[in-house]
Write a protein that holds these residues in place. Structure first.
Motif, PDB file in Angstrom:
ATOM      1  N   PHE A  87      60.752  48.122  42.316  1.00 44.18           N
ATOM      2  CA  PHE A  87      60.865  47.014  43.246  1.00 44.18           C
ATOM      3  C   PHE A  87      60.075  47.222  44.533  1.00 44.18           C
ATOM      4  O   PHE A  87      59.697  46.250  45.190  1.00 44.18           O
ATOM      5  CB  PHE A  87      62.337  46.729  43.569  1.00 44.18           C
ATOM      6  N   VAL A  88      59.796  48.474  44.901  1.00 39.24           N
ATOM      7  CA  VAL A  88      59.059  48.721  46.135  1.00 39.24           C
ATOM      8  C   VAL A  88      57.554  48.780  45.884  1.00 39.24           C
ATOM      9  O   VAL A  88      56.770  48.344  46.727  1.00 39.24           O
ATOM     10  CB  VAL A  88      59.562  50.025  46.807  1.00 39.24           C
ATOM     11  N   SER A  91      56.450  45.610  41.903  1.00 42.38           N
ATOM     12  CA  SER A  91      56.666  44.170  42.118  1.00 42.38           C
ATOM     13  C   SER A  91      55.787  43.604  43.224  1.00 42.38           C
ATOM     14  O   SER A  91      55.172  42.546  43.023  1.00 42.38           O
ATOM     15  CB  SER A  91      58.137  43.898  42.412  1.00 42.38           C
ATOM     16  N   PRO A  92      55.663  44.245  44.385  1.00 39.65           N
ATOM     17  CA  PRO A  92      54.757  43.687  45.400  1.00 39.65           C
ATOM     18  C   PRO A  92      53.293  43.654  44.961  1.00 39.65           C
ATOM     19  O   PRO A  92      52.576  42.703  45.262  1.00 39.65           O
ATOM     20  CB  PRO A  92      54.930  44.609  46.603  1.00 39.65           C
ATOM     21  N   ILE A  93      52.858  44.671  44.221  1.00 37.57           N
ATOM     22  CA  ILE A  93      51.482  44.667  43.732  1.00 37.57           C
ATOM     23  C   ILE A  93      51.279  43.503  42.770  1.00 37.57           C
ATOM     24  O   ILE A  93      50.254  42.809  42.825  1.00 37.57           O
ATOM     25  CB  ILE A  93      51.140  46.020  43.074  1.00 37.57           C
ATOM     26  N   LEU A  95      52.936  40.671  42.741  1.00 41.23           N
ATOM     27  CA  LEU A  95      52.955  39.427  43.500  1.00 41.23           C
ATOM     28  C   LEU A  95      51.639  39.194  44.234  1.00 41.23           C
ATOM     29  O   LEU A  95      51.123  38.068  44.272  1.00 41.23           O
ATOM     30  CB  LEU A  95      54.120  39.441  44.492  1.00 41.23           C
ATOM     31  N   VAL A  96      51.078  40.247  44.805  1.00 43.77           N
ATOM     32  CA  VAL A  96      49.810  40.111  45.527  1.00 43.77           C
ATOM     33  C   VAL A  96      48.676  39.764  44.573  1.00 43.77           C
ATOM     34  O   VAL A  96      47.846  38.904  44.869  1.00 43.77           O
ATOM     35  CB  VAL A  96      49.502  41.398  46.325  1.00 43.77           C
TER      36      VAL A  96
END
Length: 133
Positions: A87-88, A91-93, A95-96
């Motif tokens: 999740f850290v 997931s952000p990668i 989404l970007v």
């Protein structure tokens, strides 16, 4: 625990390693100004070293308890850390990359029933195994 621990480290290794850990902990307490706690820990480390040298079989229960505690921590923290990494980091990668429209697998480019890519044809098969790396 539902699983029996069969491959415990030897009691001698456990005793000397654990006493070294207690000595390091005593050094930390000494450096922060708690010398009375450091002295108590050094006494415990000395007793543990003597017991390890004279009767290492007396440490079997402590060795077993310590290994069970390690297995419990492994079962507890492995899913927590794996989830945190997911999740850290992942997931952000994802989404970007979706935000910028990147398509790493080239799924959107081809509207076919299969995403199988045909192999690259090589005219000379002897070149297939040269310079692989």
């Amino acid at each position: 625990m539902d699983r029996e621990i069969t491959n415990l480290p030897s009691n001698t290794n456990f005793g000397f390693s654990f006493s070294a850990l207690v000595v390091i902990l005593a050094g930390v307490f000494f450096l922060v100004g708690m010398s009375h706690v450091a002295a108590l820990l050094l006494l415990i480390a000395t007793i543990l070293c003597v017991v390890t040298a004279l009767a290492p079989t007396k440490l079997s229960l402590l060795n077993n308890i310590w290994m069970r505690f390690g297995l419990f921590l492994g079962k507890l923290f492995t899913p927590v850390m794996t989830g945190a990494i997911f999740f850290v980091l992942i997931s952000p990668i994802a989404l970007v990359t979706r935000l910028f429209g990147r398509d790493e697998l080239a799924i959107k480019r081809f509207r076919t029933k299969s995403y199988w890519k045909p192999p690259i044809s090589v005219t000379d098969e002897s070149d297939l195994f040269r310079n692989q790396f």
